[in-house]
Design a protein around this motif. Structure first.
Motif, short mmCIF file in Angstrom:
data_model
loop_
_atom_site.label_atom_id
_atom_site.label_comp_id
_atom_site.label_asym_id
_atom_site.label_seq_id
_atom_site.Cartn_x
_atom_site.Cartn_y
_atom_site.Cartn_z
N GLU A 68 11.35 23.82 8.10
CA GLU A 68 9.94 24.02 8.43
C GLU A 68 9.70 23.97 9.95
OE1 GLU A 68 10.10 22.37 4.27
OE2 GLU A 68 11.05 21.90 6.19
N SER A 69 8.74 24.75 10.41
CA SER A 69 8.33 24.73 11.82
C SER A 69 7.40 23.54 12.06
CB SER A 69 7.59 26.02 12.16
OG SER A 69 6.36 26.09 11.41
N TYR A 70 7.03 23.33 13.32
CA TYR A 70 6.09 22.26 13.65
C TYR A 70 4.79 22.46 12.89
CZ TYR A 70 2.69 19.48 16.29
OH TYR A 70 1.69 18.59 16.63
N GLU A 71 4.28 23.70 12.90
CA GLU A 71 2.99 23.98 12.27
C GLU A 71 3.06 23.74 10.75
OE1 GLU A 71 3.25 25.71 16.14
OE2 GLU A 71 4.55 26.03 14.39
N ASN A 113 0.84 -1.19 0.00
CA ASN A 113 0.00 0.00 0.00
C ASN A 113 0.88 1.24 0.00
OD1 ASN A 113 -2.39 -1.48 0.10
ND2 ASN A 113 -2.35 -1.59 2.35
N TYR A 114 0.34 2.31 -0.56
CA TYR A 114 1.09 3.56 -0.61
C TYR A 114 1.36 4.05 0.81
CZ TYR A 114 -1.14 3.10 -5.12
OH TYR A 114 -1.59 2.60 -6.30
N THR A 115 2.61 4.45 1.04
CA THR A 115 3.04 4.86 2.38
C THR A 115 3.74 6.20 2.32
OG1 THR A 115 3.39 2.54 2.97
CG2 THR A 115 4.43 4.18 4.38
N LEU A 116 3.43 7.06 3.27
CA LEU A 116 4.14 8.32 3.43
C LEU A 116 5.31 8.11 4.39
CD1 LEU A 116 1.66 11.33 3.87
CD2 LEU A 116 3.39 11.04 2.09
N THR A 117 6.49 8.61 4.03
CA THR A 117 7.63 8.62 4.94
C THR A 117 8.08 10.06 5.12
OG1 THR A 117 9.37 8.42 3.27
CG2 THR A 117 8.34 6.38 4.03
N ALA A 118 8.83 10.32 6.17
CA ALA A 118 9.26 11.70 6.43
C ALA A 118 10.69 11.73 6.93
CB ALA A 118 8.34 12.37 7.45
N TYR A 119 11.50 12.58 6.32
CA TYR A 119 12.83 12.88 6.86
C TYR A 119 12.73 14.19 7.62
CZ TYR A 119 17.42 14.84 7.34
OH TYR A 119 18.53 15.42 7.88
N CYS A 120 13.15 14.18 8.88
CA CYS A 120 13.02 15.35 9.75
C CYS A 120 14.38 15.88 10.15
CB CYS A 120 12.21 15.00 11.00
SG CYS A 120 10.54 14.42 10.61
N GLY A 143 10.05 18.84 -0.56
CA GLY A 143 11.19 19.32 0.20
C GLY A 143 12.07 20.26 -0.59
N LYS A 144 12.80 21.06 0.12
CA LYS A 144 13.77 21.95 -0.54
C LYS A 144 14.99 21.11 -0.94
CE LYS A 144 12.50 26.19 1.91
NZ LYS A 144 11.38 25.65 2.74
N TYR A 145 15.36 21.20 -2.20
CA TYR A 145 16.51 20.44 -2.67
C TYR A 145 17.78 20.87 -1.94
CZ TYR A 145 14.20 18.42 -6.77
OH TYR A 145 13.39 17.70 -7.61
N ILE A 146 18.51 19.89 -1.43
CA ILE A 146 19.86 20.17 -0.94
C ILE A 146 20.75 20.23 -2.17
CG2 ILE A 146 21.80 19.35 0.43
CD1 ILE A 146 19.83 18.05 2.32
N ARG A 197 12.93 27.40 -3.22
CA ARG A 197 11.58 26.88 -3.48
C ARG A 197 11.48 25.43 -3.03
NH1 ARG A 197 8.20 29.03 -7.74
NH2 ARG A 197 8.78 31.18 -8.20
N ASN A 198 10.26 25.01 -2.72
CA ASN A 198 10.02 23.64 -2.31
C ASN A 198 9.68 22.77 -3.52
OD1 ASN A 198 10.06 23.92 0.64
ND2 ASN A 198 8.23 25.18 0.33
N LEU A 199 10.34 21.63 -3.64
CA LEU A 199 9.83 20.60 -4.53
C LEU A 199 8.48 20.19 -3.97
CD1 LEU A 199 10.07 18.27 -6.68
CD2 LEU A 199 11.02 16.90 -4.80
N ASN A 200 7.47 20.16 -4.82
CA ASN A 200 6.14 19.76 -4.34
C ASN A 200 5.41 19.01 -5.45
OD1 ASN A 200 3.72 19.41 -3.08
ND2 ASN A 200 3.42 21.56 -2.53
N LEU A 201 5.36 17.69 -5.31
CA LEU A 201 4.70 16.84 -6.31
C LEU A 201 3.35 16.33 -5.80
CD1 LEU A 201 7.76 14.73 -7.55
CD2 LEU A 201 6.89 16.90 -8.44
#
Length: 731
Positions: free
Chosen positions: A692-695, A499-506, A617-620, A667-671
């Motif tokens: 990005e902040s918590y909010e 199933n499609y899954t969201l992951t997050a790098y923080c 995310g913003k490209y490094i 700018r943010n990459l946003n797909l």
């Protein structure tokens, strides 16, 4: 020593290099060098091997899906030329060469990011012969790798430096689609940038990212004490004079412990640094005032007398030398007139003299020599192998000539028999004359042992034929007669579609909390740093790894390789899956069209490759050990303020973690609105947070979760977002 073309390669060999590395016309990280044709590689290998030297070829770019077959065919073709090794970075080609080209040395390029002991051990374990250590590693770090591994190490010791870790720079490809990972860097680090802190400028436009040239000549014994396999100097984009001079310079240091500063100052160069290898500080590794090469300092303008500039020449200068006036806008010209202290024309001068300069520059303006007219390169092969020829023959028998090379004897017979001479008998002098003509070979005639009857005759044309045949026989003896191993049957790896899954790098604790609060299972956080860190420690059952050594360190867990592996083809995915990697994050330079090709290409390896794809995310754009803030006394305060770099076109965010610096796109990459298109090909969608902040993090994750649940709302904002490489193909 590197070389850009056939002639420069010969210069490097003749000047004292033990080995050289060159590129061919495709898949070279110096795409703008002349590079070699395959026929030239064959000639170069013969030349080098006869004088006991080695040839390495670079195939060190990432390989797109539709290039895979062509790149493998090229590897095979190069293998059959008898090159000694290849320098590679794409894991698909690394794996292919190790499995099928058994007696070819496989060297791992600096583009693959070997920084830690585990990285070296990984490549040692899979059978590579050598790794090229990252230029950011210190002597102490290299020593640790050397003492705890058996793989050969190569160290870069002289020449231009990238400010970003090799393999970790996207600046060029993102801004111009000319990918540094494809050998086409547009050198954005050599531009001027202004530095801002909390919207207040703390440095005007200057060359904040322009690295000095590395020069370890004064410390080379410390490097050699490590017993490394190779000390590499720059040359792929340099001319013959530079390559000759620099090779001789380092050969003289290594063999005779003599440092000839005059020799190195002849060459076109930037200001020097001893580099990160000797723990140079950030203040001394970048020259913020210069982006171009300086050349050799020859003097400064004292004053003007009419249109003539009076100069105290610190070193001899000559007609036809090329010089640079170091002004706000650099001024270059070739010297066609020189005047002595009495203003009389001379061909050379040292001390007080005059130059005709058609623009007026301030007093004390510095002048540099960019090209020395004396730097003519004479191709003399002092490494030629001596041959002694034995000549034997009697009337009505074939003439036999033999020689010895490497303890082997080689024989050749004349096509026709010796006959009585009518007017021009065969003599020892004739043999010497014809067999001395070895100029284009790696041999020279040392002696002739002449043992034939008097007054015998053989046509000169047959002597020439015999000479050429003898040399060819030696070449054939050197030839390795390699055979390519048949590829093994593919053991397919099949995964069930998840199933499609969201992951997050923080990047921060607040981002981690937001992801945790929204129920994200796969959160990459804590000790993981993209490209620099080994793997995250947040959950024991899985690990995101940023470098090859992490595959060793995280063994026994579910391993996810990060985008820093620069995977952009199906074979690299398959080879990583074979090693136990559960998920492969594709290179950030992978477009949507490339993604579809990769999935189609994977069909021969199995079903459902486990793909993770960065969708936000913003490209490094750069990852740096160098910190632009240290010279401004900002060290230690970097996490408490916002820093921006601006060029004349855009702005970039500068952030820091654990004393590494990151340049991010503004700018943010946003797909988010492309998720439906990606679903047939991708299992996991990665959100990469940075500043990005918590909010903000909470809102972004919420939007993505809603979109994955078939929300028809459009979220993309072209004022702050970008599609990045999604619809753009890198060169």
């Amino acid at each position: 020593m590197p070389a850009k073309d056939f002639k420069t390669a010969k210069v490097a060999l003749y000047s004292g290099a033990d080995a050289i590395y060159c590129g061919v016309k495709k898949y070279s990280a110096r795409a703008f060098a002349v590079n070699l044709e395959i026929d030239e590689v064959k000639k170069l290998v013969i030349l080098a091997h006869t004088i006991k030297k080695k040839i390495y070829i670079t195939i060190n770019t990432i390989i797109k899906e539709d290039e895979l077959d062509d790149a493998i065919n090229l590897l095979n073709e190069l293998y059959l030329t008898d090159i000694d090794g290849i320098i590679v970075t794409d894991f698909a080609l690394i794996s292919y060469a190790l499995e099928n080209l058994k007696d070819l040395e496989v060297h791992i390029s600096t583009q693959s990011g070997v920084k830690y002991l585990d990285d070296a051990l990984f490549f040692e374990n899979i059978g590579a012969q050598r790794v090229v250590i990252a230029r950011e590693n210190s002597l102490e770090e290299i020593k640790k790798i050397k003492e705890n591994s058996n793989i050969e190490l190569e160290i870069f010791g002289h020449g231009s430096l990238c400010v970003s870790y090799s393999g970790g720079c996207l600046m060029s490809s993102f801004l111009s689609l000319r990918s540094g990972n494809r050998g086409k860097c547009s050198q954005n680090c050599r531009r001027e940038y202004a530095l801002y802190k909390d919207d207040k400028q703390i440095e005007g436009f200057s060359y904040l990212l322009s690295m000095k040239d590395l020069n370890t000549s004064s410390f080379i014994n410390k490097i050699l004490d490590l017993d490394i396999a190779s000390f590499k100097v720059e040359g792929r984009m340099k001319d013959e004079a530079y390559v000759s001079s620099l090779t001789k310079f380092y050969r003289n240091i290594i063999d005779n412990n003599i440092i000839d500063e005059n020799e190195i100052e002849k060459n076109f160069h930037r200001a020097f640094t001893k580099g990160f290898i000797f723990n140079t500080s950030s203040n001394d590794i970048v020259d913020i005032n210069k982006r171009t090469n300086e050349g050799q300092y020859i003097g400064s303008i004292l004053n003007y007398e009419n249109k003539l500039a009076k100069i105290n020449f610190k070193t001899e200068i000559k007609l036809n030398d090329r010089i640079k006036i170091d002004a706000t806008k650099d001024y270059y010209f070739n010297i066609d007139e020189l005047f002595d202290i009495n203003k009389k024309n001379v061909s050379s001068i040292k001390g007080i003299g005059y130059l005709k300069i058609f623009e007026k520059f301030p007093k004390d303006t510095k002048i540099y020599r960019m090209k020395n007219s004396d730097n003519e390169v004479i191709l003399t092969n002092k490494y030629k192998y001596p041959l002694k020829f034995y000549v034997n023959g009697i009337l009505n028998e074939n003439l036999v000539i033999s020689c010895k090379y490497n303890e082997e004897y080689f024989y050749v017979s004349s096509p026709s028999v010796l006959t009585k001479s009518q007017s021009n008998p065969l003599t020892k002098e004739t043999i010497i004359k014809q067999f001395s003509r070895l100029n284009e070979t790696s041999f020279y005639l040392k002696d002739v042992i002449f043992n034939i009857d008097n007054d015998l005759f053989l046509p000169i044309s047959q002597l020439n034929m015999m000479r050429n045949e003898l040399i060819e026989n030696i070449y054939q003896h050197i030839n390795l007669n390699r055979k390519i191993f048949n590829p093994k049957k593919i053991d397919k790896i099949n995964y069930e579609k998840e199933n499609y899954t969201l992951t997050a790098y923080c990047f921060t604790l607040d981002q981690y909390k937001a992801a945790k609060d929204l129920g994200i299972k796969y959160i990459y956080y804590k000790n993981y740093i993209p490209y620099f860190g080994k793997y995250s420690y947040n959950l024991a059952q899985y690990n995101l790894v940023g470098n090859y050594g992490g595959i060793i360190s995280a063994k026994g867990t579910e391993i996810i390789t990060d985008y820093t592996f620069n995977v952009i083809n199906s074979k690299a995915i398959y080879e990583l899956h074979k090693l136990g990697v559960k998920y492969v994050t594709l290179s950030l330079e992978t477009s949507y069209n490339e993604l579809k090709k990769i999935i189609k290409g994977y069909e021969k390896y199995g079903t459902n490759p486990n793909i993770e794809y960065v969708v936000y995310g913003k490209y490094i754009l750069m990852r740096m050990k160098y910190c632009p803030l240290k010279r401004y006394k900002e060290c230690g305060d970097c996490m408490n303020h916002k820093y921006i770099l601006k060029d004349k076109f855009d702005k970039f965010i500068l952030i820091h973690k654990d004393c590494y610096s990151y340049i991010l796109n503004g700018r943010n990459l946003n797909l988010i609105d492309e998720l439906d298109n990606l679903k047939p090909f991708v299992n996991r969608f990665r959100i990469n947070f940075s500043d990005e902040s918590y909010e903000e993090a909470y809102k972004i994750i919420s939007n993505f979760k809603e979109k994955l649940n078939s929300n028809d709302k459009n979220y993309f904002d072209n004022k702050v977002d970008t599609l990045g490489y999604y619809k753009r193909e890198i060169e």
